[in-house]
Design a protein around this motif. Structure first.
Motif, PDB file in Angstrom:
ATOM      1  N   ALA A 162       0.769  -0.968   0.021  1.00  0.00           N
ATOM      2  CA  ALA A 162       0.009   0.152  -0.005  1.00  0.00           C
ATOM      3  C   ALA A 162       0.798   1.416  -0.045  1.00  0.00           C
ATOM      4  O   ALA A 162       0.672   2.255  -0.684  1.00  0.00           O
ATOM      5  N   ALA A 163       1.976   1.158   0.737  1.00  0.00           N
ATOM      6  CA  ALA A 163       2.791   2.177   0.863  1.00  0.00           C
ATOM      7  C   ALA A 163       3.580   2.537  -0.447  1.00  0.00           C
ATOM      8  O   ALA A 163       3.606   3.798  -1.004  1.00  0.00           O
ATOM      9  N   ARG A 164       4.114   1.632  -1.341  1.00  0.00           N
ATOM     10  CA  ARG A 164       4.838   1.811  -2.438  1.00  0.00           C
ATOM     11  C   ARG A 164       3.346   2.181  -3.485  1.00  0.00           C
ATOM     12  O   ARG A 164       3.974   3.256  -4.472  1.00  0.00           O
ATOM     13  N   GLY A 215       9.524  -3.698  -7.692  1.00  0.00           N
ATOM     14  CA  GLY A 215      10.859  -4.312  -7.718  1.00  0.00           C
ATOM     15  C   GLY A 215      11.818  -3.179  -7.652  1.00  0.00           C
ATOM     16  O   GLY A 215      13.118  -3.503  -7.416  1.00  0.00           O
ATOM     17  N   ALA A 216      11.665  -1.949  -7.189  1.00  0.00           N
ATOM     18  CA  ALA A 216      12.557  -0.856  -7.015  1.00  0.00           C
ATOM     19  C   ALA A 216      13.132  -1.108  -5.715  1.00  0.00           C
ATOM     20  O   ALA A 216      12.485  -1.620  -4.867  1.00  0.00           O
ATOM     21  N   VAL A 217      14.608  -0.800  -5.567  1.00  0.00           N
ATOM     22  CA  VAL A 217      15.019  -0.560  -4.244  1.00  0.00           C
ATOM     23  C   VAL A 217      14.903   0.863  -3.752  1.00  0.00           C
ATOM     24  O   VAL A 217      15.233   1.627  -4.180  1.00  0.00           O
ATOM     25  N   VAL A 218      14.046   0.918  -2.821  1.00  0.00           N
ATOM     26  CA  VAL A 218      13.676   2.305  -2.460  1.00  0.00           C
ATOM     27  C   VAL A 218      14.172   2.744  -1.096  1.00  0.00           C
ATOM     28  O   VAL A 218      14.362   2.062  -0.141  1.00  0.00           O
ATOM     29  N   VAL A 219      15.111   3.670  -1.479  1.00  0.00           N
ATOM     30  CA  VAL A 219      15.859   4.377  -0.321  1.00  0.00           C
ATOM     31  C   VAL A 219      15.260   5.732   0.077  1.00  0.00           C
ATOM     32  O   VAL A 219      15.311   6.765  -0.984  1.00  0.00           O
ATOM     33  N   ALA A 220      14.602   5.929   1.369  1.00  0.00           N
ATOM     34  CA  ALA A 220      14.214   7.265   1.591  1.00  0.00           C
ATOM     35  C   ALA A 220      15.207   8.145   2.263  1.00  0.00           C
ATOM     36  O   ALA A 220      15.937   7.526   3.029  1.00  0.00           O
ATOM     37  N   PRO A 268      22.189   0.794  -9.681  1.00  0.00           N
ATOM     38  CA  PRO A 268      21.013   0.346 -10.515  1.00  0.00           C
ATOM     39  C   PRO A 268      20.016  -0.066  -9.651  1.00  0.00           C
ATOM     40  O   PRO A 268      20.218  -0.740  -8.761  1.00  0.00           O
ATOM     41  N   GLY A 269      18.576   0.134 -10.074  1.00  0.00           N
ATOM     42  CA  GLY A 269      17.372  -0.208  -9.447  1.00  0.00           C
ATOM     43  C   GLY A 269      17.150   0.554  -8.358  1.00  0.00           C
ATOM     44  O   GLY A 269      15.854   0.229  -7.662  1.00  0.00           O
ATOM     45  N   VAL A 270      17.714   1.446  -7.853  1.00  0.00           N
ATOM     46  CA  VAL A 270      17.540   2.170  -6.696  1.00  0.00           C
ATOM     47  C   VAL A 270      16.706   3.444  -6.941  1.00  0.00           C
ATOM     48  O   VAL A 270      16.946   4.235  -7.955  1.00  0.00           O
ATOM     49  N   ASP A 286      13.169   0.095   1.646  1.00  0.00           N
ATOM     50  CA  ASP A 286      14.079  -0.908   1.830  1.00  0.00           C
ATOM     51  C   ASP A 286      15.042  -0.315   2.723  1.00  0.00           C
ATOM     52  O   ASP A 286      15.732  -1.109   3.634  1.00  0.00           O
ATOM     53  N   ALA A 287      15.482   0.990   2.659  1.00  0.00           N
ATOM     54  CA  ALA A 287      16.379   1.471   3.872  1.00  0.00           C
ATOM     55  C   ALA A 287      15.881   3.158   3.823  1.00  0.00           C
ATOM     56  O   ALA A 287      15.287   3.464   2.908  1.00  0.00           O
TER      57      ALA A 287
END
Lengths: 143, 728
Positions: B533-535, B543-548, B574-576, B615-616
């Motif tokens: 829900a957040a994404r 599939g993205a690596v999410v860094v806030a 890549p992917g971030v 993710d982080a």
């Protein structure tokens, strides 16, 4: 009006001495007079323009204090001017049951003037008196 | 009192509870959990001081609460008024504990009694013979003493008997005692104490409610003594570890009763006491001077039949002389005349009116930051129905609470316009007092590190609110000047700090004087949006690596260079996808612009609500973010703001790093290793290990909930802790 309980003088400024002839007190030479600018019930979209205009015209010779009824303070903070706030009419209505907002704000307006001792007040939008009268009318209409 | 209120409910009586703050205990204890449970269950109804009501019987517990006039005056018609005397008017040394004449005078001031009936006399209910014998004769002001002592009552169901002592226990013997940590509750000399609680080989002594500092004048304590802090164990569990109970106190102390001793008896623990207690416990206990205790204990230890007989005698005594069933017989004779007196006085309303609304003013300092406001929102959002939060803040982020629908007043601080605090303080006091007088809050919650003279003066001048200073730990030494302000508030609450072991700041000195609660969280971890829900809400690709990233910082601790490096590194991976979170209210600095397609800049409040979608995180280590992220098990690289006016964010981050819960990047120390730190942060194995360690931290209730409960109890409070009138 409530009696003042604490020893209040104009902030950062010595009390002004009344002239011997009873006319309005005079600023000490070298001290910038305070220009108070009210933007009561003025749309926030107009704030930046008014701010620029006021500072361009008066900023060099005055210490400008803006009295807002909107709480988006960002443009004013960016220009480093002093702020005061009077809750807008719609929020007074929304929270009308909490207390007598017109009487409180009327007293607050008095205190704000005592605090800054403005040499001059410029009003954009409603004057403070008109704002406070509308506030009272709205309160009385709700009763 | 809890037992009596519960029994009254079982008897079908309607019981109201009006809370008073008495003069004896300064520590800001919360309401006892058992009383709270009765309130929550509806066995007892909370009463507001403004409610007008009539009661057949009003019981005032403890005479000390009438040492001063009750303020505000209760609006209660009392059919009968009884004051339960829990303590003698004088202690054993002759020192006055309360002035009975004054107590009665203030009782008459506070309650409406019908003067023309026999019920107009105030009844005194001593809890024991000790208290009864200390009463003056004749009693002042026509007061009447109850014919029977109102001994403490106990519900035996709450105190199951411990098992019988067996041969298998051999020479092992555990004696113990339990009392609040007060030196007067211990014998005068070490010799007397060591004799009263002997610990020959195989024996142990357990004392609940004591520590070495309390008994420092005894010198070196016997190695067989185990001292446990007050409430360190549930009392029942503690009592079930004991083979015998021994109690002696200082010669100057006078004990009205001995509730703790009664509880031991109820549990079937044999009791040995100073002979002073014989009038209270009769044949149910063994008695002897301190030097006579050891032979009595040896017999208990060696003679199983004797032990069992003494255990049964105690239990029997508790049942027959202090059983809760006695309550009905005590109050029944008072209810009927009380009802008659009320009929003559005023009609009794069949129902209590609903509790009136009570306003709570949340007052906070700080200019640009939002930490205090967010913490206050956490409490305000958890207030009980009927409590109305109003905000007044010096923060330029005032619109945060206004946008949440909360009434918000902005009162500028001294930095607004660059003012001299000496001039600003009286002005501010005048503004604040004006607000207080018109708003009339019952409670003022002040959230800040700095306590300004203007705030104190206004609160003192108003004087009608219960004032609470909520202050976080981890102060820097420069904040020490604010420590004495503790005495200017009715209570100080300190939200819990996970990194407490690294808190070397000044507030540690006052920890015993404040109410500590678990960490305060604005959003409970369980109330977050799911990862999916957040994404979805954040429109992040699958599939993205999410860094806030939320660095905070700003003018007092510039982080521009670190931000540039950080973003360059992350965006090249890549992917971030980097979500750079800006403050929900833009207050300063130029607008930020995305540096790449995988860089998004957005305001997000409350950020933690979306954190399961990350993710982080790379975050400042302010109180709110730190506690939410750690307790929410979000793998985080903390970048502490080490500005001079901040709390010790750096120690929080160091603690988390050392505990393997998170990583730390100090601006001026770790930038060369930034890339490696990000490698570790984004390493699935390392992140999983951090998550697991964070998830294993002890679960605690949200401190915001406990503070909200505290506010509820103090918003409907009668003050009995201070003299009335002005003191010039």
């Amino acid at each position: 009006m409530l009696n003042r309980l604490f020893s209040v003088t104009g902030l950062g400024r010595k009390p002004l001495a009344a002239a011997s002839d009873g006319t309005a007190p005079q600023e000490t030479p070298g001290e910038s007079p305070v220009l108070m600018v009210t933007l009561l019930e003025v749309s926030p979209e107009e704030h930046a323009e008014i701010l620029d205009k006021v500072l361009a015209r008066h900023g060099a010779r005055h210490r400008c204090v803006f009295v807002l009824s909107d709480d988006d303070f960002a443009p004013f903070l960016a220009r480093g001017v002093a702020l005061e706030y009077l809750m807008p009419l719609d929020l007074q209505a929304q929270h009308g049951g909490l207390m007598d907002w017109p009487e409180y704000l009327s007293e607050k307006w008095t205190l704000v003037q005592m605090k800054w001792r403005p040499a001059q007040i410029i009003a954009y939008g409603l004057t403070a008196d008109r704002f406070l009268n509308l506030s009272r009318d709205a309160r009385d209409g709700r009763k | 009192m809890v037992v009596e209120m519960a029994q009254a409910a079982r008897m079908g009586l309607r019981t109201g509870l009006l809370m008073l703050r008495g003069p004896i205990i300064r520590h800001p204890f919360p309401v006892h959990p058992q009383i709270r449970r009765l309130l929550d269950e509806g066995a007892v109804e909370r009463i507001d001081p403004a409610q007008a009501l009539a009661a057949r019987l009003v019981l005032v517990h403890h005479p000390s609460v009438l040492e001063h006039p009750l303020s505000p005056r209760p609006r209660i018609h009392a059919g009968q008024l009884a004051i339960v005397l829990h303590h003698p008017a004088r202690d054993a040394a002759g020192a006055v504990q309360y002035d009975l004449d004054r107590v009665l005078r203030h009782a008459r001031m506070a309650f409406d009694l019908q003067p023309d009936t026999g019920a107009s006399a105030i009844l005194l209910a001593p809890v024991s013979a000790v208290v009864r014998h200390g009463l003056p004769a004749p009693l002042p002001q026509g007061a009447q003493v109850m014919p029977e002592d109102w001994a403490n009552l106990i519900d035996l169901a709450d105190w199951p008997v411990r098992g019988l002592r067996t041969c298998a226990e051999g020479d092992r013997f555990v004696l113990g005692r339990h009392a609040r940590p007060d030196r007067k509750k211990w014998p005068d000399t070490a010799a007397e104490a060591f004799a009263a609680w002997p610990t020959p080989p195989g024996w142990r002594m357990r004392a609940l409610g004591a520590d070495a500092a309390l008994l420092s004048d005894y010198g070196v304590l016997p190695s067989g003594w185990e001292l446990l802090p007050f409430n360190a164990e549930p009392v029942l569990d503690f009592l079930h570890t004991l083979d015998a109970w021994v109690y002696f106190h200082a010669s100057a102390w006078s004990e009205a009763f001995g509730r703790a001793t009664l509880e031991a008896m109820a549990c079937g623990v044999p009791v040995v006491l100073d002979p002073l207690f014989r009038p209270l416990f009769g044949e149910a206990a063994l008695y002897g001077a301190a030097e006579e205790v050891e032979p009595l204990l040896r017999r208990l230890a060696q003679d199983l039949a004797f032990w069992a007989e003494r255990a049964a005698a105690g239990r029997r005594f508790a049942e027959t002389t202090h059983g809760v069933d006695l309550f009905a017989g005590r109050i029944a004779p008072l209810l009927e005349p009380g009802a008659q007196a009320l009929t003559a006085l005023a009609p009794v309303a069949p129902h209590l009116a609903p509790l009136p609304d009570a306003k709570v003013l949340f007052l906070s300092s700080n200019g640009i930051g939002m930490g205090h406001l967010v913490q206050q929102m956490a409490i305000a959002e958890r207030l009980a129905p009927g409590l109305v939060p109003v905000f007044a803040t010096m923060s330029y982020a005032a619109q945060l609470t206004r946008k949440a629908g909360l009434a918000t007043e902005f009162l500028p601080g001294h930095r607004n316009g660059g003012l001299d605090p000496e001039d600003w303080n009286p002005q501010f006091a005048e503004h604040l007092l004006e607000l207080l007088i018109r708003l009339r809050p019952r409670v003022v919650m002040y959230d800040a590190t700095a306590v300004f003279e203007g705030v104190i003066n206004a609160l003192h001048s108003y004087a009608e609110a219960f004032t609470v200073w909520v202050r976080r730990p981890m102060w820097q030494e420069c904040h020490r000047v604010f420590l004495p302000a503790l005495w200017e508030f009715d209570a100080v609450i300190e939200p819990g700090e996970l990194a407490e072991t690294l808190d070397t700041g000044p507030t540690a000195e006052q920890r015993g004087l404040v109410l500590q609660v678990p960490p305060v969280l604005h959003v409970d971890p369980g109330a977050r949006l799911s990862a999916t829900a957040a994404r979805r809400a954040l429109e992040v690709p699958e599939g993205a690596v999410v860094v806030a990233v939320q660095l905070g910082g700003g003018n007092n601790f510039p982080l521009g260079e670190l931000r540039t490096r950080l973003l360059a590194d992350l965006l090249a991976r890549p992917g971030v996808v980097v979500l750079e979170i800006t403050a929900p209210i833009a207050l300063s600095g130029p607008a930020l612009h995305p540096l790449a397609d995988n860089h998004r800049i957005l305001p997000l409040f409350p950020l933690f609500r979306y954190s399961l979608g990350f993710d982080a995180m790379v975050s400042a280590a302010g109180y709110n973010a730190f506690h939410e992220l750690v307790l929410g098990a979000v793998p985080t690289l903390f970048v502490p703001n080490e500005g001079p006016e901040m709390d010790m964010q750096v120690n929080r981050a160091i603690w988390a790093d050392l505990a393997g819960l998170a990583l730390i990047c100090r601006r001026d120390r770790h930038q060369p290793q930034l890339s490696q730190l990000l490698d570790r942060l984004l390493c699935p194995t390392e992140a999983a290990a951090m998550r697991a360690r964070m998830a294993a931290l002890p679960r605690m209730p949200n401190g915001a909930r406990l503070i909200a409960d505290y506010v509820q109890d103090h918003a409907r409070l009668i003050r009995a802790d201070r003299p009335a009138g002005l003191h010039l």
